[in-house]
Design a protein around this motif. Sequence first.
Motif, PDB file in Angstrom:
ATOM      1  N   GLU A   1       0.798  -1.220   0.000  1.00 40.16           N
ATOM      2  CA  GLU A   1       0.000   0.000   0.000  1.00 40.16           C
ATOM      3  C   GLU A   1       0.839   1.283   0.000  1.00 40.16           C
ATOM      4  O   GLU A   1       0.317   2.372  -0.221  1.00 40.16           O
ATOM      5  N   THR A   2       2.130   1.165   0.239  1.00 43.46           N
ATOM      6  CA  THR A   2       2.961   2.352   0.454  1.00 43.46           C
ATOM      7  C   THR A   2       3.219   3.132  -0.830  1.00 43.46           C
ATOM      8  O   THR A   2       3.739   2.591  -1.808  1.00 43.46           O
ATOM      9  N   ARG A   3       2.834   4.400  -0.806  1.00 45.37           N
ATOM     10  CA  ARG A   3       3.119   5.330  -1.888  1.00 45.37           C
ATOM     11  C   ARG A   3       3.899   6.532  -1.350  1.00 45.37           C
ATOM     12  O   ARG A   3       4.837   7.009  -1.972  1.00 45.37           O
ATOM     13  N   ASP A   4       3.497   7.017  -0.189  1.00 41.99           N
ATOM     14  CA  ASP A   4       4.163   8.148   0.466  1.00 41.99           C
ATOM     15  C   ASP A   4       5.289   7.610   1.358  1.00 41.99           C
ATOM     16  O   ASP A   4       5.074   6.689   2.150  1.00 41.99           O
ATOM     17  N   THR A   5       6.479   8.170   1.217  1.00 38.83           N
ATOM     18  CA  THR A   5       7.632   7.692   1.994  1.00 38.83           C
ATOM     19  C   THR A   5       8.140   8.726   2.999  1.00 38.83           C
ATOM     20  O   THR A   5       9.262   8.620   3.485  1.00 38.83           O
ATOM     21  N   SER A   6       7.310   9.704   3.342  1.00 35.99           N
ATOM     22  CA  SER A   6       7.756  10.771   4.243  1.00 35.99           C
ATOM     23  C   SER A   6       8.049  10.259   5.656  1.00 35.99           C
ATOM     24  O   SER A   6       8.755  10.931   6.418  1.00 35.99           O
ATOM     25  N   HIS A   7       7.521   9.081   6.020  1.00 37.04           N
ATOM     26  CA  HIS A   7       7.786   8.559   7.363  1.00 37.04           C
ATOM     27  C   HIS A   7       9.250   8.157   7.550  1.00 37.04           C
ATOM     28  O   HIS A   7       9.678   7.879   8.673  1.00 37.04           O
ATOM     29  N   PHE A   8      10.017   8.116   6.474  1.00 33.90           N
ATOM     30  CA  PHE A   8      11.441   7.801   6.583  1.00 33.90           C
ATOM     31  C   PHE A   8      12.316   9.052   6.731  1.00 33.90           C
ATOM     32  O   PHE A   8      13.511   8.940   6.988  1.00 33.90           O
ATOM     33  N   ASP A   9      11.706  10.221   6.567  1.00 35.30           N
ATOM     34  CA  ASP A   9      12.479  11.470   6.616  1.00 35.30           C
ATOM     35  C   ASP A   9      13.193  11.668   7.952  1.00 35.30           C
ATOM     36  O   ASP A   9      14.290  12.226   8.004  1.00 35.30           O
ATOM     37  N   GLN A  10      12.552  11.225   9.046  1.00 35.94           N
ATOM     38  CA  GLN A  10      13.139  11.411  10.375  1.00 35.94           C
ATOM     39  C   GLN A  10      14.499  10.714  10.488  1.00 35.94           C
ATOM     40  O   GLN A  10      15.389  11.188  11.193  1.00 35.94           O
ATOM     41  N   TYR A  11      14.683   9.603   9.772  1.00 35.33           N
ATOM     42  CA  TYR A  11      15.955   8.892   9.803  1.00 35.33           C
ATOM     43  C   TYR A  11      17.045   9.702   9.104  1.00 35.33           C
ATOM     44  O   TYR A  11      18.171   9.808   9.602  1.00 35.33           O
ATOM     45  N   VAL A  12      16.691  10.253   7.950  1.00 32.90           N
ATOM     46  CA  VAL A  12      17.666  11.043   7.194  1.00 32.90           C
ATOM     47  C   VAL A  12      18.107  12.260   7.995  1.00 32.90           C
ATOM     48  O   VAL A  12      19.293  12.603   8.030  1.00 32.90           O
ATOM     49  N   LYS A  13      17.150  12.902   8.672  1.00 32.94           N
ATOM     50  CA  LYS A  13      17.475  14.088   9.471  1.00 32.94           C
ATOM     51  C   LYS A  13      18.462  13.769  10.584  1.00 32.94           C
ATOM     52  O   LYS A  13      19.273  14.612  10.969  1.00 32.94           O
ATOM     53  N   GLN A  14      18.394  12.554  11.112  1.00 35.16           N
ATOM     54  CA  GLN A  14      19.300  12.139  12.184  1.00 35.16           C
ATOM     55  C   GLN A  14      20.499  11.343  11.666  1.00 35.16           C
ATOM     56  O   GLN A  14      21.245  10.761  12.450  1.00 35.16           O
ATOM     57  N   ASN A  15      20.643  11.315  10.339  1.00 30.78           N
ATOM     58  CA  ASN A  15      21.750  10.596   9.698  1.00 30.78           C
ATOM     59  C   ASN A  15      21.783   9.111  10.069  1.00 30.78           C
ATOM     60  O   ASN A  15      22.848   8.521  10.279  1.00 30.78           O
ATOM     61  N   ILE A  16      20.609   8.513  10.155  1.00 29.44           N
ATOM     62  CA  ILE A  16      20.495   7.071  10.394  1.00 29.44           C
ATOM     63  C   ILE A  16      20.322   6.399   9.042  1.00 29.44           C
ATOM     64  O   ILE A  16      19.375   6.699   8.312  1.00 29.44           O
ATOM     65  N   PRO A  17      21.221   5.495   8.669  1.00 29.43           N
ATOM     66  CA  PRO A  17      21.162   4.906   7.323  1.00 29.43           C
ATOM     67  C   PRO A  17      19.927   4.024   7.105  1.00 29.43           C
ATOM     68  O   PRO A  17      19.512   3.287   7.994  1.00 29.43           O
ATOM     69  N   ILE A  18      19.371   4.121   5.896  1.00 24.85           N
ATOM     70  CA  ILE A  18      18.251   3.283   5.480  1.00 24.85           C
ATOM     71  C   ILE A  18      18.678   2.511   4.241  1.00 24.85           C
ATOM     72  O   ILE A  18      19.247   3.086   3.306  1.00 24.85           O
ATOM     73  N   VAL A  19      18.387   1.219   4.229  1.00 25.88           N
ATOM     74  CA  VAL A  19      18.615   0.409   3.032  1.00 25.88           C
ATOM     75  C   VAL A  19      17.265  -0.152   2.596  1.00 25.88           C
ATOM     76  O   VAL A  19      16.628  -0.905   3.334  1.00 25.88           O
ATOM     77  N   PHE A  20      16.835   0.231   1.412  1.00 28.94           N
ATOM     78  CA  PHE A  20      15.627  -0.348   0.830  1.00 28.94           C
ATOM     79  C   PHE A  20      16.040  -1.563   0.012  1.00 28.94           C
ATOM     80  O   PHE A  20      16.992  -1.499  -0.769  1.00 28.94           O
ATOM     81  N   VAL A  21      15.306  -2.648   0.185  1.00 23.32           N
ATOM     82  CA  VAL A  21      15.665  -3.888  -0.493  1.00 23.32           C
ATOM     83  C   VAL A  21      14.450  -4.456  -1.215  1.00 23.32           C
ATOM     84  O   VAL A  21      13.344  -4.472  -0.665  1.00 23.32           O
ATOM     85  N   ASP A  22      14.650  -4.871  -2.453  1.00 23.09           N
ATOM     86  CA  ASP A  22      13.623  -5.475  -3.305  1.00 23.09           C
ATOM     87  C   ASP A  22      12.541  -4.466  -3.681  1.00 23.09           C
ATOM     88  O   ASP A  22      12.590  -3.878  -4.744  1.00 23.09           O
ATOM     89  N   ARG A  23      11.556  -4.228  -2.811  1.00 29.39           N
ATOM     90  CA  ARG A  23      10.540  -3.210  -3.085  1.00 29.39           C
ATOM     91  C   ARG A  23      11.073  -1.866  -2.594  1.00 29.39           C
ATOM     92  O   ARG A  23      11.161  -1.622  -1.393  1.00 29.39           O
ATOM     93  N   VAL A  24      11.440  -1.018  -3.533  1.00 34.91           N
ATOM     94  CA  VAL A  24      12.105   0.238  -3.179  1.00 34.91           C
ATOM     95  C   VAL A  24      11.332   1.433  -3.736  1.00 34.91           C
ATOM     96  O   VAL A  24      10.627   1.313  -4.738  1.00 34.91           O
ATOM     97  N   PRO A  25      11.454   2.606  -3.106  1.00 34.54           N
ATOM     98  CA  PRO A  25      10.788   3.813  -3.622  1.00 34.54           C
ATOM     99  C   PRO A  25      11.544   4.381  -4.814  1.00 34.54           C
ATOM    100  O   PRO A  25      12.753   4.190  -4.944  1.00 34.54           O
ATOM    101  N   GLU A  26      10.839   5.113  -5.661  1.00 28.43           N
ATOM    102  CA  GLU A  26      11.473   5.703  -6.838  1.00 28.43           C
ATOM    103  C   GLU A  26      12.241   6.971  -6.486  1.00 28.43           C
ATOM    104  O   GLU A  26      13.338   7.195  -6.981  1.00 28.43           O
TER     105      GLU A  26
END
Length: 363
Positions: free
Chosen positions: A152-177
């Motif tokens: 169901e995920t289209r909006d990815t703004s819930h990951f912004d908090q990680y970027v702001k704190q420099n916490i790395p995110i790895v998207f695997v297989d199903r990834v945002p554009e």
Amino acid sequence: MRNINQMFRNIVVPKYLSDYIMMKKKEVTIYDLAKELNYSPSTISRALNNHTSIGKKTIKKIQKTAEEFNYRPNALAASLRNNTSRTIGITIPKINHPFQASLITGIEKTARKAGYNVIITQSDDKYKNEVDNVKALYDARVGGLIVSLGMETRDTSHFDQYVKQNIPIVFVDRVPENFNSYRVIIDNHAAGYRATKHLIEQGCKRIAHFAGAQHVNVYNLRKKGYVDALIDSGLQVDEELIMDMKTLSFEEGRKATEKLLKLDNPPDGIFSAIDTAAVSAILYAKEKGVKIPEELAIIGFNDDPISRIVEPTLSTVSHPAQKMGEISTKRILEHSTRKLDAAVSEITMLDTEIIIRNSSKRK
């Protein structure tokens, strides 16, 4: 009775026992142990971590007392002090899917070797669940996040908090554009193309496709590979043969097969974007007396264990889930070591292969 009550009122509890009882009622800290043993909190901390600056006898004494008082190290407090955490958060669609289970195995195996722990959550393909999971892992102060997006995920703004704190995110297989991050993927377009080409090489002329939600990268690209293979081979792209599904479940695959076989000109091949729907197609076709692969050749995607159990065995596309998990974890470990920017954009693409079995092998 009055005399007995008077006796209990006169009992004096020794101070060390009183202190112990109070410590049992709350979480024991290194400060409690320091007070009990008359050492500084820093000495207690170093002894609990087997630091070489502390003598062996002292370490043994402190660790024995810590065990007696059921002391547990506070990992969260340590992460707050050091502004780091040796924990990796995971949120995936469904834990019980073979691909996701293999992915977790790769993550956990690599994390354990590096001295990291993992916290696993599942979204059940629901957007709200994913948002809640991501927030809970953030609040737990994970040192990195590995994500396979929910359907169901289209909006990815819930990951912004990680970027702001420099916490790395790895998207695997199903990834945002449109989200700068680490990505570990396969070439889904090439895999869909080759799967369709295989059916064409086996003599199929009317090939149906079980397509997943098209806003999800993996299903969109597999469908494009299917379409391009038909066009390059001079075959018609018939929209009537493209079955759009929400989850590519067993039930959806069965209903789609039923619909296809009722057509005046039914397909002679099916490429399913995942194995589950492909297996249901095999079973339903057999119920209706359709010969596989002679009358209907079928190929799936993922190489799930069920593909080797169904009769005839299912041709499929390999999906290196465990290796994807291992690489995803390494990206987080490398990020932490090199102190990189969490907004980095880096793609790792792994190879796949066509696994030919009896459900499609005509030649």
